[in-house]
Design a protein around this motif. Structure first.
Motif, PDB file in Angstrom:
ATOM      1  N   PHE A  12       0.823  -1.212   0.000  1.00  0.00           N
ATOM      2  CA  PHE A  12       0.000   0.000   0.000  1.00  0.00           C
ATOM      3  C   PHE A  12       0.857   1.263   0.000  1.00  0.00           C
ATOM      4  CE2 PHE A  12      -2.206   3.409   2.303  1.00  0.00           C
ATOM      5  CZ  PHE A  12      -3.278   3.593   1.450  1.00  0.00           C
ATOM      6  N   VAL A  13       1.879   1.315   0.834  1.00  0.00           N
ATOM      7  CA  VAL A  13       2.755   2.494   0.904  1.00  0.00           C
ATOM      8  C   VAL A  13       3.511   2.671  -0.409  1.00  0.00           C
ATOM      9  CG1 VAL A  13       4.814   3.445   2.039  1.00  0.00           C
ATOM     10  CG2 VAL A  13       2.959   2.488   3.407  1.00  0.00           C
ATOM     11  N   THR A  14       3.967   1.577  -1.012  1.00  0.00           N
ATOM     12  CA  THR A  14       4.664   1.656  -2.299  1.00  0.00           C
ATOM     13  C   THR A  14       3.740   2.197  -3.377  1.00  0.00           C
ATOM     14  OG1 THR A  14       6.055  -0.220  -1.681  1.00  0.00           O
ATOM     15  CG2 THR A  14       5.950   0.342  -4.028  1.00  0.00           C
ATOM     16  N   PHE A  15       2.521   1.660  -3.457  1.00  0.00           N
ATOM     17  CA  PHE A  15       1.561   2.125  -4.455  1.00  0.00           C
ATOM     18  C   PHE A  15       1.236   3.603  -4.246  1.00  0.00           C
ATOM     19  CE2 PHE A  15      -2.859   3.057  -5.575  1.00  0.00           C
ATOM     20  CZ  PHE A  15      -2.812   2.809  -6.928  1.00  0.00           C
ATOM     21  N   PHE A  16       0.957   3.996  -3.019  1.00  0.00           N
ATOM     22  CA  PHE A  16       0.611   5.385  -2.708  1.00  0.00           C
ATOM     23  C   PHE A  16       1.768   6.327  -3.063  1.00  0.00           C
ATOM     24  CE2 PHE A  16       0.219   9.024   0.201  1.00  0.00           C
ATOM     25  CZ  PHE A  16      -1.044   9.462  -0.156  1.00  0.00           C
ATOM     26  N   GLU A  19       2.022   6.624  -6.878  1.00  0.00           N
ATOM     27  CA  GLU A  19       0.903   7.425  -7.384  1.00  0.00           C
ATOM     28  C   GLU A  19       1.114   8.904  -7.103  1.00  0.00           C
ATOM     29  OE1 GLU A  19      -2.573   8.235  -9.295  1.00  0.00           O
ATOM     30  OE2 GLU A  19      -1.761   6.224  -9.079  1.00  0.00           O
ATOM     31  N   GLN A  20       1.565   9.245  -5.918  1.00  0.00           N
ATOM     32  CA  GLN A  20       1.780  10.656  -5.561  1.00  0.00           C
ATOM     33  C   GLN A  20       2.894  11.294  -6.381  1.00  0.00           C
ATOM     34  OE1 GLN A  20       0.041  12.728  -3.621  1.00  0.00           O
ATOM     35  NE2 GLN A  20      -1.414  11.044  -3.463  1.00  0.00           N
ATOM     36  N   ASN A  21       3.900  10.512  -6.760  1.00  0.00           N
ATOM     37  CA  ASN A  21       5.017  11.040  -7.554  1.00  0.00           C
ATOM     38  C   ASN A  21       4.741  10.997  -9.058  1.00  0.00           C
ATOM     39  OD1 ASN A  21       6.651  11.700  -5.340  1.00  0.00           O
ATOM     40  ND2 ASN A  21       7.352   9.580  -5.170  1.00  0.00           N
ATOM     41  N   GLY A  22       3.577  10.525  -9.455  1.00  0.00           N
ATOM     42  CA  GLY A  22       3.206  10.507 -10.872  1.00  0.00           C
ATOM     43  C   GLY A  22       3.903   9.420 -11.664  1.00  0.00           C
ATOM     44  N   LEU A  23       4.387   8.394 -11.022  1.00  0.00           N
ATOM     45  CA  LEU A  23       5.098   7.326 -11.718  1.00  0.00           C
ATOM     46  C   LEU A  23       4.173   6.228 -12.235  1.00  0.00           C
ATOM     47  CD1 LEU A  23       8.190   7.086  -9.370  1.00  0.00           C
ATOM     48  CD2 LEU A  23       8.030   8.211 -11.587  1.00  0.00           C
ATOM     49  N   ILE A  24       2.925   6.251 -11.810  1.00  0.00           N
ATOM     50  CA  ILE A  24       1.921   5.343 -12.356  1.00  0.00           C
ATOM     51  C   ILE A  24       1.095   6.159 -13.339  1.00  0.00           C
ATOM     52  CG2 ILE A  24      -0.074   3.901 -11.879  1.00  0.00           C
ATOM     53  CD1 ILE A  24       1.074   3.354  -9.130  1.00  0.00           C
ATOM     54  N   GLN A  25       1.146   5.759 -14.613  1.00  0.00           N
ATOM     55  CA  GLN A  25       0.465   6.529 -15.648  1.00  0.00           C
ATOM     56  C   GLN A  25      -0.903   5.911 -15.937  1.00  0.00           C
ATOM     57  OE1 GLN A  25       2.969   6.973 -19.040  1.00  0.00           O
ATOM     58  NE2 GLN A  25       4.642   7.839 -17.870  1.00  0.00           N
ATOM     59  N   HIS A  26      -1.913   6.761 -15.958  1.00  0.00           N
ATOM     60  CA  HIS A  26      -3.274   6.337 -16.255  1.00  0.00           C
ATOM     61  C   HIS A  26      -3.669   6.892 -17.614  1.00  0.00           C
ATOM     62  CE1 HIS A  26      -3.842   5.008 -12.122  1.00  0.00           C
ATOM     63  NE2 HIS A  26      -3.242   6.119 -11.741  1.00  0.00           N
ATOM     64  N   ASN A  27      -4.429   6.122 -18.381  1.00  0.00           N
ATOM     65  CA  ASN A  27      -4.914   6.561 -19.675  1.00  0.00           C
ATOM     66  C   ASN A  27      -6.066   7.533 -19.457  1.00  0.00           C
ATOM     67  OD1 ASN A  27      -5.608   6.901 -22.302  1.00  0.00           O
ATOM     68  ND2 ASN A  27      -6.213   4.786 -22.668  1.00  0.00           N
ATOM     69  N   LYS A  28      -5.861   8.809 -19.810  1.00  0.00           N
ATOM     70  CA  LYS A  28      -6.909   9.817 -19.607  1.00  0.00           C
ATOM     71  C   LYS A  28      -7.917   9.829 -20.741  1.00  0.00           C
ATOM     72  CE  LYS A  28      -4.004  12.584 -16.694  1.00  0.00           C
ATOM     73  NZ  LYS A  28      -3.150  13.714 -16.527  1.00  0.00           N
ATOM     74  N   GLN A  29      -7.507   9.378 -21.933  1.00  0.00           N
ATOM     75  CA  GLN A  29      -8.432   9.317 -23.061  1.00  0.00           C
ATOM     76  C   GLN A  29      -8.995   7.903 -23.131  1.00  0.00           C
ATOM     77  OE1 GLN A  29      -5.842  10.527 -26.263  1.00  0.00           O
ATOM     78  NE2 GLN A  29      -6.823  12.526 -26.329  1.00  0.00           N
ATOM     79  N   LYS A  30     -10.181   7.740 -22.616  1.00  0.00           N
ATOM     80  CA  LYS A  30     -10.789   6.414 -22.568  1.00  0.00           C
ATOM     81  C   LYS A  30     -11.190   5.918 -23.951  1.00  0.00           C
ATOM     82  CE  LYS A  30     -10.483   6.206 -18.149  1.00  0.00           C
ATOM     83  NZ  LYS A  30      -9.394   5.502 -17.559  1.00  0.00           N
ATOM     84  N   ASP A  31     -11.311   6.828 -24.931  1.00  0.00           N
ATOM     85  CA  ASP A  31     -11.685   6.417 -26.278  1.00  0.00           C
ATOM     86  C   ASP A  31     -10.482   5.947 -27.089  1.00  0.00           C
ATOM     87  OD1 ASP A  31     -14.257   7.117 -25.695  1.00  0.00           O
ATOM     88  OD2 ASP A  31     -14.122   9.097 -26.600  1.00  0.00           O
ATOM     89  N   ASP A  32      -9.284   6.108 -26.567  1.00  0.00           N
ATOM     90  CA  ASP A  32      -8.079   5.834 -27.338  1.00  0.00           C
ATOM     91  C   ASP A  32      -7.359   4.600 -26.794  1.00  0.00           C
ATOM     92  OD1 ASP A  32      -6.141   6.195 -29.236  1.00  0.00           O
ATOM     93  OD2 ASP A  32      -4.981   7.615 -28.045  1.00  0.00           O
TER      94      ASP A  32
END
Length: 99
Positions: A12-16, A19-32
């Motif tokens: 949990f601490v590793t994931f958090f 995530e806080q440092n922006g190293l986990i990238q999420h796809n913001k364009q759900k259509d792409d």
């Protein structure tokens, strides 16, 4: 039990932290995102005009729309995607318009 709790807290601490440092990238364009991947294969024509390929259906149908080839799911009407080449150029279908 202390070891199991420590493992969960560490994950949990590793994931958090990531995530806080922006190293986990999420796809913001759900259509792409790719609906499916395709490849072109050479199919040898057998005698009597038959082709050697699997007889199982792919549960997808190709549709020509406004001169471009779309692939849509037979099971989910909302899943449809434009067929593109390796440079993201749409694959044409039907009559080609002269330029």
């Amino acid at each position: 039990s202390t070891l199991v709790i420590a493992i969960f807290i560490t994950v949990f601490v590793t994931f958090f932290t990531l995530e806080q440092n922006g190293l986990i990238q999420h796809n913001k364009q759900k259509d792409d995102y790719p609906v499916a991947e395709y490849k072109a294969i050479f199919i040898e024509k057998l005698d009597q005009g038959e082709y050697r390929l699997s007889h199982k259906p792919s549960n997808q149908t190709a549709v020509c729309h406004q001169g471009y080839l779309f692939i849509q799911s037979d099971k989910n009407d909302g899943m449809q995607g434009l067929l593109v080449d390796y440079k993201n150029r749409g694959v044409r279908c039907g009559e080609l318009v002269s330029k």
